[in-house]
Design a protein around this motif. Sequence first.
Motif, mmCIF file in Angstrom:
data_model
loop_
_atom_site.group_PDB
_atom_site.id
_atom_site.type_symbol
_atom_site.label_atom_id
_atom_site.label_comp_id
_atom_site.label_asym_id
_atom_site.label_seq_id
_atom_site.Cartn_x
_atom_site.Cartn_y
_atom_site.Cartn_z
ATOM 1 N N SER A 59 0.847 -1.190 0.000
ATOM 2 C CA SER A 59 0.000 0.000 0.000
ATOM 3 C C SER A 59 0.884 1.242 0.000
ATOM 4 O O SER A 59 2.095 1.156 0.203
ATOM 5 C CB SER A 59 -0.919 0.001 1.227
ATOM 6 O OG SER A 59 -0.161 -0.028 2.431
ATOM 7 N N TYR A 60 0.254 2.392 -0.226
ATOM 8 C CA TYR A 60 0.987 3.650 -0.280
ATOM 9 C C TYR A 60 0.279 4.679 0.597
ATOM 10 O O TYR A 60 -0.537 5.459 0.117
ATOM 11 C CB TYR A 60 1.108 4.135 -1.725
ATOM 12 C CG TYR A 60 1.993 3.240 -2.562
ATOM 13 C CD1 TYR A 60 3.347 3.504 -2.702
ATOM 14 C CD2 TYR A 60 1.475 2.101 -3.174
ATOM 15 C CE1 TYR A 60 4.171 2.679 -3.446
ATOM 16 C CE2 TYR A 60 2.286 1.256 -3.914
ATOM 17 C CZ TYR A 60 3.637 1.545 -4.055
ATOM 18 O OH TYR A 60 4.445 0.712 -4.784
ATOM 19 N N PRO A 61 0.587 4.658 1.903
ATOM 20 C CA PRO A 61 -0.051 5.614 2.820
ATOM 21 C C PRO A 61 0.272 7.065 2.497
ATOM 22 O O PRO A 61 -0.465 7.961 2.883
ATOM 23 C CB PRO A 61 0.525 5.227 4.192
ATOM 24 C CG PRO A 61 1.034 3.830 4.021
ATOM 25 C CD PRO A 61 1.475 3.736 2.598
ATOM 26 N N ARG A 62 1.365 7.303 1.803
ATOM 27 C CA ARG A 62 1.712 8.664 1.389
ATOM 28 C C ARG A 62 2.387 8.599 0.029
ATOM 29 O O ARG A 62 2.897 7.541 -0.379
ATOM 30 C CB ARG A 62 2.617 9.341 2.412
ATOM 31 C CG ARG A 62 4.002 8.741 2.557
ATOM 32 C CD ARG A 62 4.796 9.458 3.645
ATOM 33 N NE ARG A 62 6.174 8.990 3.719
ATOM 34 C CZ ARG A 62 7.162 9.448 2.957
ATOM 35 N NH1 ARG A 62 6.915 10.389 2.053
ATOM 36 N NH2 ARG A 62 8.396 8.988 3.086
ATOM 37 N N PRO A 63 2.416 9.698 -0.709
ATOM 38 C CA PRO A 63 3.023 9.688 -2.043
ATOM 39 C C PRO A 63 4.524 9.425 -1.974
ATOM 40 O O PRO A 63 5.186 9.733 -0.983
ATOM 41 C CB PRO A 63 2.740 11.102 -2.583
ATOM 42 C CG PRO A 63 1.660 11.648 -1.709
ATOM 43 C CD PRO A 63 1.823 11.006 -0.372
ATOM 44 N N ASN A 64 5.038 8.855 -3.054
ATOM 45 C CA ASN A 64 6.483 8.679 -3.163
ATOM 46 C C ASN A 64 7.158 10.020 -3.428
ATOM 47 O O ASN A 64 6.652 10.843 -4.194
ATOM 48 C CB ASN A 64 6.823 7.725 -4.307
ATOM 49 C CG ASN A 64 6.447 6.288 -4.011
ATOM 50 O OD1 ASN A 64 6.597 5.817 -2.887
ATOM 51 N ND2 ASN A 64 5.938 5.584 -5.016
ATOM 52 N N ASP A 65 8.295 10.228 -2.775
ATOM 53 C CA ASP A 65 9.095 11.417 -3.064
ATOM 54 C C ASP A 65 9.781 11.245 -4.418
ATOM 55 O O ASP A 65 10.028 10.119 -4.871
ATOM 56 C CB ASP A 65 10.143 11.616 -1.973
ATOM 57 C CG ASP A 65 9.528 12.015 -0.651
ATOM 58 O OD1 ASP A 65 9.090 13.170 -0.536
ATOM 59 O OD2 ASP A 65 9.473 11.163 0.261
ATOM 60 N N SER A 114 9.559 5.852 -1.505
ATOM 61 C CA SER A 114 9.562 6.307 -0.120
ATOM 62 C C SER A 114 8.204 6.178 0.557
ATOM 63 O O SER A 114 8.117 6.165 1.783
ATOM 64 C CB SER A 114 10.022 7.769 -0.053
ATOM 65 O OG SER A 114 9.153 8.601 -0.804
ATOM 66 N N GLY A 115 7.138 6.083 -0.222
ATOM 67 C CA GLY A 115 5.802 6.033 0.364
ATOM 68 C C GLY A 115 5.237 4.637 0.521
ATOM 69 O O GLY A 115 4.092 4.474 0.938
ATOM 70 N N GLY A 124 8.713 2.145 3.891
ATOM 71 C CA GLY A 124 9.440 3.136 3.127
ATOM 72 C C GLY A 124 10.663 2.677 2.362
ATOM 73 O O GLY A 124 10.842 1.489 2.054
ATOM 74 N N GLU A 147 8.180 7.199 8.735
ATOM 75 C CA GLU A 147 7.204 7.638 7.740
ATOM 76 C C GLU A 147 7.721 8.817 6.914
ATOM 77 O O GLU A 147 7.091 9.204 5.936
ATOM 78 C CB GLU A 147 5.889 8.034 8.436
ATOM 79 C CG GLU A 147 5.274 6.936 9.297
ATOM 80 C CD GLU A 147 4.757 5.764 8.480
ATOM 81 O OE1 GLU A 147 4.548 5.939 7.262
ATOM 82 O OE2 GLU A 147 4.567 4.674 9.053
ATOM 83 N N THR A 148 8.834 9.411 7.325
ATOM 84 C CA THR A 148 9.424 10.502 6.552
ATOM 85 C C THR A 148 10.633 9.974 5.794
ATOM 86 O O THR A 148 11.274 8.996 6.227
ATOM 87 C CB THR A 148 9.880 11.656 7.458
ATOM 88 O OG1 THR A 148 10.976 11.214 8.282
ATOM 89 C CG2 THR A 148 8.736 12.136 8.344
#
Length: 245
Positions: A59-65, A114-115, A124, A147-148
């Motif tokens: 899954s992708y809880p946040r966008p990829n950098d 990264s996401g 990540g 998460e960062t």
Amino acid sequence: SKSATAKPSATPTKAAAPQAAAAPAPAPAPVAKPGPAAPPPPAPATTHVPPLQSSCKPSYPRPNDPKAAVGAALTAAAGQSRVLNLSNGGTDKMPPLPVNLVKAIAWQESGWQSGILACDGGIGTMQVMPATVTWMNGKFAAKSDPETLEGNVQLGTQLLDWLVAYYGDSGFGGKYDLAPDPATGKTPLLDLVIAAYNAGAGNVHYNTVTDPVTNTTTGSLVIPNPSYVANVKALMSSAPWNAAG
């Protein structure tokens, strides 16, 4: 490990994510000049079993950098000279990690996404496990957030530094050279570090044997994931991220 393939590929395959390893068996004392005391063994961790379901997708809880940002973060984290506090009250000042080692492991583990959140809990870019986050933050008195992007690569490179120190102190007389041995062309310490990042230090060992007649010492590696090691080393050489854009 799903990434255990016979031929390395520029396309990363998801491997078992790094984890806080079970305590390794004590290594024999080095015959060469003794180095600093080895760091304390890692805290016991729950056995890591990757999911077997082929239908399980990350899954992708946040966008990829952007890849450029990921590469810059990996380079910055690799270039740090960290200090490890040892159980005997001493310290180890670690040399900077090879940039291509850090980049290759990140490419192997996540393709520099990264996401991403893997089905087995790997987080990540460096696919750090939750138990590893707690362990490394405690070891380095830090509060890195997996998460960062910056926190994630900090945790992954801290784990690599710990592995270099552990095997360098316990098996190589306090030497942390990851380059090939001039005499044999082999890279025993590098191989151990790569293998343990994936399989856990409790499953990766360096055994030394001294011949009582000739007083010569030889070492042998116990590596459960040789294909993973070979693939990461191939990625270090081919650097596919340079063409990824």
